[in-house]
Design a protein around this motif. Structure first.
Motif, PDB file in Angstrom:
ATOM      1  N   ARG A 247      32.224  40.218  41.556  1.00 63.22           N
ATOM      2  CA  ARG A 247      32.601  39.125  42.449  1.00 63.22           C
ATOM      3  C   ARG A 247      33.316  38.039  41.655  1.00 63.22           C
ATOM      4  NH1 ARG A 247      30.299  34.337  44.032  1.00 63.22           N
ATOM      5  NH2 ARG A 247      28.609  34.574  42.534  1.00 63.22           N
TER       6      ARG A 247
ATOM      7  N   LEU B   3      33.633  36.529  36.349  1.00 67.20           N
ATOM      8  CA  LEU B   3      33.297  37.652  37.219  1.00 67.20           C
ATOM      9  C   LEU B   3      31.780  37.824  37.241  1.00 67.20           C
ATOM     10  CD1 LEU B   3      35.843  40.308  35.861  1.00 67.20           C
ATOM     11  CD2 LEU B   3      35.802  39.432  38.203  1.00 67.20           C
ATOM     12  N   ASP B   4      31.180  37.743  38.418  1.00 70.26           N
ATOM     13  CA  ASP B   4      29.743  37.980  38.535  1.00 70.26           C
ATOM     14  C   ASP B   4      29.548  39.493  38.679  1.00 70.26           C
ATOM     15  OD1 ASP B   4      27.101  38.194  39.158  1.00 70.26           O
ATOM     16  OD2 ASP B   4      27.118  36.645  40.732  1.00 70.26           O
ATOM     17  N   CYS B   5      28.925  40.095  37.668  1.00 68.47           N
ATOM     18  CA  CYS B   5      28.816  41.569  37.646  1.00 68.47           C
ATOM     19  C   CYS B   5      27.371  42.026  37.864  1.00 68.47           C
ATOM     20  CB  CYS B   5      29.320  42.102  36.306  1.00 68.47           C
ATOM     21  SG  CYS B   5      31.002  41.622  35.943  1.00 68.47           S
TER      22      CYS B   5
ATOM     23  N   GLY C  64      33.293  46.212  42.365  1.00 64.48           N
ATOM     24  CA  GLY C  64      32.239  45.440  43.031  1.00 64.48           C
ATOM     25  C   GLY C  64      31.963  44.091  42.398  1.00 64.48           C
TER      26      GLY C  64
ATOM     27  N   SER D  35      30.545  47.370  36.194  1.00 66.85           N
ATOM     28  CA  SER D  35      31.930  46.880  36.097  1.00 66.85           C
ATOM     29  C   SER D  35      32.553  47.233  34.746  1.00 66.85           C
ATOM     30  CB  SER D  35      31.936  45.361  36.273  1.00 66.85           C
ATOM     31  OG  SER D  35      33.211  44.853  35.987  1.00 66.85           O
TER      32      SER D  35
ATOM     33  N   VAL E 235      34.145  34.555  40.680  1.00 64.24           N
ATOM     34  CA  VAL E 235      33.567  33.216  40.841  1.00 64.24           C
ATOM     35  C   VAL E 235      34.684  32.180  40.763  1.00 64.24           C
ATOM     36  CG1 VAL E 235      31.944  31.538  39.842  1.00 64.24           C
ATOM     37  CG2 VAL E 235      31.393  33.995  39.813  1.00 64.24           C
TER      38      VAL E 235
ATOM     39  N   VAL F  67      37.055  44.038  40.025  1.00 64.23           N
ATOM     40  CA  VAL F  67      36.794  43.575  41.397  1.00 64.23           C
ATOM     41  C   VAL F  67      36.645  44.787  42.317  1.00 64.23           C
ATOM     42  CG1 VAL F  67      37.810  42.321  43.355  1.00 64.23           C
ATOM     43  CG2 VAL F  67      37.868  41.316  41.060  1.00 64.23           C
TER      44      VAL F  67
END
Ligand code: NAD
Length: 487
Positions: free
Chosen positions: A346, A366-368, A344, A373, A348, A341
């Motif tokens: 995000r 986790l939207d990478c 960077g 990441s 979800v 996180v």
């Protein structure tokens, strides 16, 4: 506290020391376990060596060996529920999964029971008229088996089954975390009637017991499942005894979804691929690589499914996600999510340890996209999915292969020619198309790169526990000619 013993030379022993096992659902000690150190490792290896060369096992026919393995399979099937409860108690793996998996473990033993008398030598069409030449297949020797804490009965069966079929004897080291079901399984080995010393089952810590076992001079082969760092120790140890190794290691497996896929079915497979067994699965499909134009739709579907998962007590049949096996594992996952996180990625859904007792961690996505990441590179061995998107097939393939691991991969598409191109292009030991997390005793399993080498499952795994001996027999009665010329 329930008390366990380990099994050396046909006897149940208390061990050189004792240590407690913790129930991951409560964080409280529940079992008292034996700890093997160098002395017990040595006893176990010597017992296995005796059994290999001098005992009743060494005189049995392959068919007799097969019958004993069948008997063991039947005992595993008859005791599956009891073993499942123990595994759930000791590792937190949900009872729904352990019951099904251990029932299937019996089929692994059945498969290798059938193989025992189908391992054949060969007669060679040698290029000399007065010679008969055969290859005999003999057991490779005393085998060390070192397994991790998740699925110990399953991960040991894929080693013990083929090794017994090949006629080997063995020392199995259960993990120091959650070894109770494997120690209980030793009682079934005993009941099946295997001669003393054929299967020895111990537990203890990696740096002492595991290291002493893998470098023991009488060990011919080390069959290991675990992490890459431990595998390096094992390979370094094998420089001492020059044992061969088979290594089943971790993964960062890609799960590729094209826009033309059945998204509902793919989402269910992705849930199975990353949240089943609380993500503590070597084949976890932990990198979702999804076509950009369906990314939001697919993530919405997944988020809904992830948030509907029933988290609860592992012994409850309704529970879908239980606790992680250890506090160490829970801390590792939480730290890696935080780092991702910060880089960077995000969140979800999920991402935070709940309060209360037990080593729980919620299903996390986790939207990478566009982020460097650490979650895309490092194995969580937990319920955390990292997501990136692509536009072209070439991009999807490049992302899938952008890893040092190579254990498994999933491809979801309705396009047959594309599926064929990807199954050839992906660098992994197992590729599932429009399915995920399917295994069978008949199908070989294993990895590329940092995921290890050697295969478990299938006939080839039994052959890997053999070595060939070449026999030359001269059929001529004439005196041997010129002794200074090699013939
Ligand atoms: P680990 O490598 O820490 O431990 C595995 C086993 O090795 C344990 O029995 C441990 O006591 C022993 N060990 C530790 N140090 C040792 C040493 N120096 N010498 C000899 N033995 C030693 O792994 P873990 O944390 O228990 O399990 C998780 C790992 O296992 C993950 O990386 C996962 O991906 C992998 N895994 C792979 C497969 C597969 O089939 N490919 C299956 C399940 C798990």
């Amino acid at each position: 506290m329930q008390r366990f013993q380990y099994y050396i030379d046909g006897q149940f022993l208390d061990g050189e020391a004792r240590f407690p096992s913790v129930d991951p659902a409560s964080g409280k000690e529940w079992a008292d376990l034996p700890e093997a150190r160098e002395g017990d490792v040595d006893r176990a290896v010597n017992a296995a060596e005796q059994a290999l060369y001098n005992g009743a096992w060494s005189k049995m026919t392959a068919t007799q060996r097969g019958k004993l393995i069948y008997r063991l399979a039947d005992l595993v099937a008859a005791n599956a529920q009891k073993l499942a409860v123990l595994e759930t108690r000791d590792t937190g793996k949900i009872i729904r999964e352990t019951s099904a998996q251990i029932a299937y473990v019996a089929d692994y033993y059945r498969y290798y029971a059938g193989i025992a008398d189908k391992i054949e030598g060969s007669y060679l069409p040698i290029d000399k008229p007065d010679m008969d030449v055969w290859l005999r297949r003999e057991p490779i020797g005393v085998v060390a088996m070192v397994v991790p804490w998740n699925s110990q009965l399953f991960l040991s069966a894929v080693k013990i089954g083929p090794a017994l079929a090949a006629g080997c004897t063995m020392v199995v080291k259960a993990s120091e975390d959650g070894p109770a079901p494997l120690l209980e399984f030793a009682r079934l080995v005993h009941e099946a009637g295997f001669p003393a010393g054929v299967v020895n089952i111990i537990t203890g810590f990696g740096a002492s017991c595991g290291a002493a076992l893998s470098r023991h001079p009488k060990i011919a082969h080390v069959a290991f499942t675990g992490g890459p760092e431990t595998a390096r120790h094992i390979v370094r140890n094998s420089a001492e005894n020059l044992a061969s190794t088979s290594l089943e290691l971790g993964g960062k497996s890609p799960f590729i979804v094209f826009a033309d896929a059945d998204l509902e079915s793919a989402a269910n497979a992705q849930v199975a691929g990353i949240f089943a067994a609380t993500g503590q699965s070597c084949v976890a499909g932990s990198r979702l690589i999804v076509e950009r134009r369906v990314k939001e739709e697919f993530l919405t579907l997944l988020k809904g499914k992830a948030e509907a998962i029933l988290i609860g007590a592992p012994l409850d049949m309704a529970t879908e996600v239980g606790p992680l096996a250890t506090r160490r594992q829970q801390e590792h996952i939480a730290a890696l999510v935080d780092k991702s996180v910060q880089s960077g990625a995000r969140l979800v859904t999920g991402g935070h340890r709940p309060g209360g007792e037990g080593y729980y961690f919620p299903p996390t996505i986790l939207d990478c996209d566009g982020v460097n990441s650490p979650s895309l590179v490092n194995e969580f061995f937990g319920p955390v999915l990292s997501v990136v998107s692509f536009e072209t097939e070439a991009e999807a393939l490049a992302l899938a292969n952008d890893t040092h691991y190579g254990l498994a991969a999933g491809v979801f598409t309705q396009n047959l020619t594309r599926a064929h191109r990807l199954m050839k292009g992906i660098r992994a030991g197992v590729v599932w198309v429009n399915t995920y997390r399917a295994v069978s005793p008949i199908a070989p399993f294993g990895g590329f790169g940092l995921s290890g080498h050697g295969r478990e499952g299938g006939m080839a795994a039994a052959l890997d526990y053999t070595r060939t001996k070449t026999i030359w027999l001269r059929t001529s009665d004439d005196p041997i000619p010129d002794p200074f010329v090699m013939r």
